[in-house]
Write an enzyme that holds these catalytic residues in place. Structure first.
Site, PDB file in Angstrom:
ATOM      1  N   SER A 109      -7.828   9.220  -2.545  1.00  0.00           N
ATOM      2  CA  SER A 109      -8.417   8.117  -3.654  1.00  0.00           C
ATOM      3  C   SER A 109      -7.031   7.256  -3.149  1.00  0.00           C
ATOM      4  CB  SER A 109      -7.105   9.159  -4.701  1.00  0.00           C
ATOM      5  OG  SER A 109      -6.241   8.810  -4.275  1.00  0.00           O
ATOM      6  N   LYS A 110      -7.818   6.229  -3.768  1.00  0.00           N
ATOM      7  CA  LYS A 110      -7.447   4.456  -3.623  1.00  0.00           C
ATOM      8  C   LYS A 110      -6.015   4.953  -2.651  1.00  0.00           C
ATOM      9  CE  LYS A 110      -9.850   2.280  -7.078  1.00  0.00           C
ATOM     10  NZ  LYS A 110      -9.891   2.403  -7.879  1.00  0.00           N
ATOM     11  N   ARG A 111      -5.089   5.194  -3.480  1.00  0.00           N
ATOM     12  CA  ARG A 111      -3.533   5.981  -2.578  1.00  0.00           C
ATOM     13  C   ARG A 111      -3.850   5.815  -1.494  1.00  0.00           C
ATOM     14  NH1 ARG A 111      -1.481  10.278  -3.298  1.00  0.00           N
ATOM     15  NH2 ARG A 111      -2.601  11.188  -4.374  1.00  0.00           N
TER      16      ARG A 111
END
Ligand code: GLU
Length: 493
Positions: free
Chosen positions: A259-261
């Site tokens: 994910s973006k994390r």
């Protein structure tokens, strides 16, 4: 069998690296089998739909350069390929199931059940979440004639699938083997057609896979919970289901779903940063699949030839940004000067260093710079910073930035002046001859080679790390380099 596979994105977000992996595996499988790769837009979730996401889908795949054989934009025999243009078909098929006693009208207006209908939308997560909203099957046993009359009279209703009350549903996953579900664990009687006449993901997906002649469904593992329900629908229609193959998840280094994390996930971000499509395709193709032993670099054509479903892994793949960067470097190094120039030019233009349509002289400088930066660029977006000095006069460096370790301003000035003299004296600016002359000079002055090069590099390029110095000087030309050196000498005075 003529293989037909599809990529079936919902245009509710930007194209994600994980979805591109799904699309790529489908494409490679189709190519390896001499089959067809189809794009179907699953745009039934109108609340999160945006034209911009559709545009992003087209742009992404035009850029990547692997494209569908059939789809909304290129047409084909099984169209329309956009679900919102097929609503009539879904209604007809839902009706057919009702008429066969495999589905039923439900008139429940209870808020909780309305909620169920809403969450049985287009997302796997919703499909999973909705199993938490157990529907009590209140309308399953209504008298069918009576129910049909109520529906025909305009009473608001949905159409629900009858999940068998007992027994099991099993299917064979090409990758994961036999999977069996107790029917009691399948979402009780999912909605197929919503009260506004819109289909749910499940209905549209199954009807389309059948009508479009899809032979293999290759999709992300998060869709496994939907599979038993789909099998029950195929059975209800009396259709042969396609082969299923749920692809391994793509995780971040910490073991959580990518994910973006973890970093960039939208293909656009990778593209803007200056990843080459060849690097992305090569790397993504290896996420959960192997090709030939001992090789890392594969062209799209290689991949299409070598792809085997048996070589897809069951275990999740871990997305490694460092490895991707390595691939990018490899593909940058492999580019010829003219190809690399064409790739970096837009970056130089958007940094304002060259015109959008570079002039001949700008073009010549860019071409000349390619051998200097080819080994150093990690991303195309590094180009403006390392080539700025070729197009712009760097700020005159402050004295302290030009004084090598253990020397003072006076010695730095002597070193820079000696460098200037050598450049002027040199018949040509060839690297080997210059380096020999600089080395000899440094020795005679009791300096290290770097002591002469460091202030010179600062003066000419404005940075401590630049492409190879002599080549850089040759490229900007003495007429540009000497005035820069003179200004620097002033500062060291
Ligand atoms: N529309 C679904 C998605 O967005 C398709 C899932 C499937 O391939 O069945 O991923």
């Amino acid at each position: 069998m003529d293989v037909r596979v599809r990529y079936a994105p919902s245009p509710t977000g930007l194209q994600h690296i994980g979805s591109v992996r799904t699309a790529l595996f489908n494409y490679l499988f189709a190519r390896s089998m001499g089959g067809k790769f189809i794009l179907r837009l699953e745009d039934t979730d109108r609340s999160r739909y945006s034209d911009a996401y559709v545009q992003n889908l087209y742009d992404t795949f035009s850029w990547l350069g692997f494209y569908w054989d059939e789809g909304p934009d290129v047409g084909g025999p099984a169209g329309p390929y956009i679900q919102s243009e097929r609503f009539g078909l879904y209604r007809e098929h839902a009706q057919r199931l009702v008429d066969m006693g495999k589905a039923y009208y439900c008139f429940c207006t209870d808020k909780r059940q309305a909620e169920t209908a809403r969450t049985e939308g287009d997302e796997a997560t919703d499909a999973q979440a909705s199993s938490g909203f157990g529907y009590n099957r209140a309308c399953r046993n209504l008298d069918p004639v009576d129910a049909k009359r109520r529906a025909a009279s305009g009473e608001p209703h949905v159409i629900r699938l009858k999940i068998p009350l007992d027994g099991t549903t099993s299917f064979h996953d090409l990758l994961l083997g036999d999977i069996e579900w107790k029917n009691a664990d399948v979402n009780p009687d999912p909605v197929l057609l919503k009260s506004d006449g819109f289909p749910t993901y499940h209905l549209a997906n199954v009807v389309d896979d059948h009508l479009m002649g899809i032979t293999h469904v290759m999709r992300a593992q998060e869709w496994i919970p939907s599979a038993p329900l789909h099998m029950i629908m195929y059975e209800a229609f009396g259709w042969t289901p396609p082969a299923l193959c749920h692809l391994p998840m793509v995780l971040g280094q910490d073991g959580h779903k990518l994910s973006k994390r973890h970093g960039s996930t939208a293909v656009d971000e990778f593209r803007t940063k200056g990843y080459l499509k060849e690097a992305l395709i090569n790397y993504v193709a290896m996420l959960g699949c192997s090709y030939e032993d001992g090789r890392d670099l594969y062209s799209l054509e290689d991949l299409a030839r070598l792809f085997r479903i048996e070589h897809v892994n069951k275990a999740p793949a871990v997305f490694d940004y460092v490895k991707l960067e390595w691939f990018n470097g490899q593909y940058i190094r492999a580019k010829a000067d003219d190809e690399l120039s064409a790739l970096v030019t837009p970056y130089l233009a958007s940094a304002g260093l060259v015109s959008a349509q570079p002039t001949d002289s700008e073009r010549a400088v860019i071409m000349g710079a390619m051998p200097l930066v080819r080994e150093r660029l990690k991303y195309l977006s590094d180009a403006p910073e390392s080539l700025r000095f070729l197009f712009r006069e760097p700020a005159v460096p402050p004295a302290e930035d030009m004084i090598p370790k253990k020397l003072d301003a006076a010695r730095a000035r002597e070193a820079l002046a000696a460098g200037r003299e050598l450049l002027v004296a040199a018949g040509s600016l060839e690297h080997d001859a210059l380096e020999a002359a600089f080395r000899a000079k440094a020795e005679s002055m009791g300096l290290k080679l770097g002591d002469i090069l460091m202030p010179l590099r600062m003066a000419v390029t404005g940075t401590k790390v630049s492409p190879p110095l002599f080549e850089s000087i040759k490229l900007v030309g003495l007429e540009t380099a000497l005035p820069r050196i003179d200004k620097a000498l002033e500062v060291l005075r």
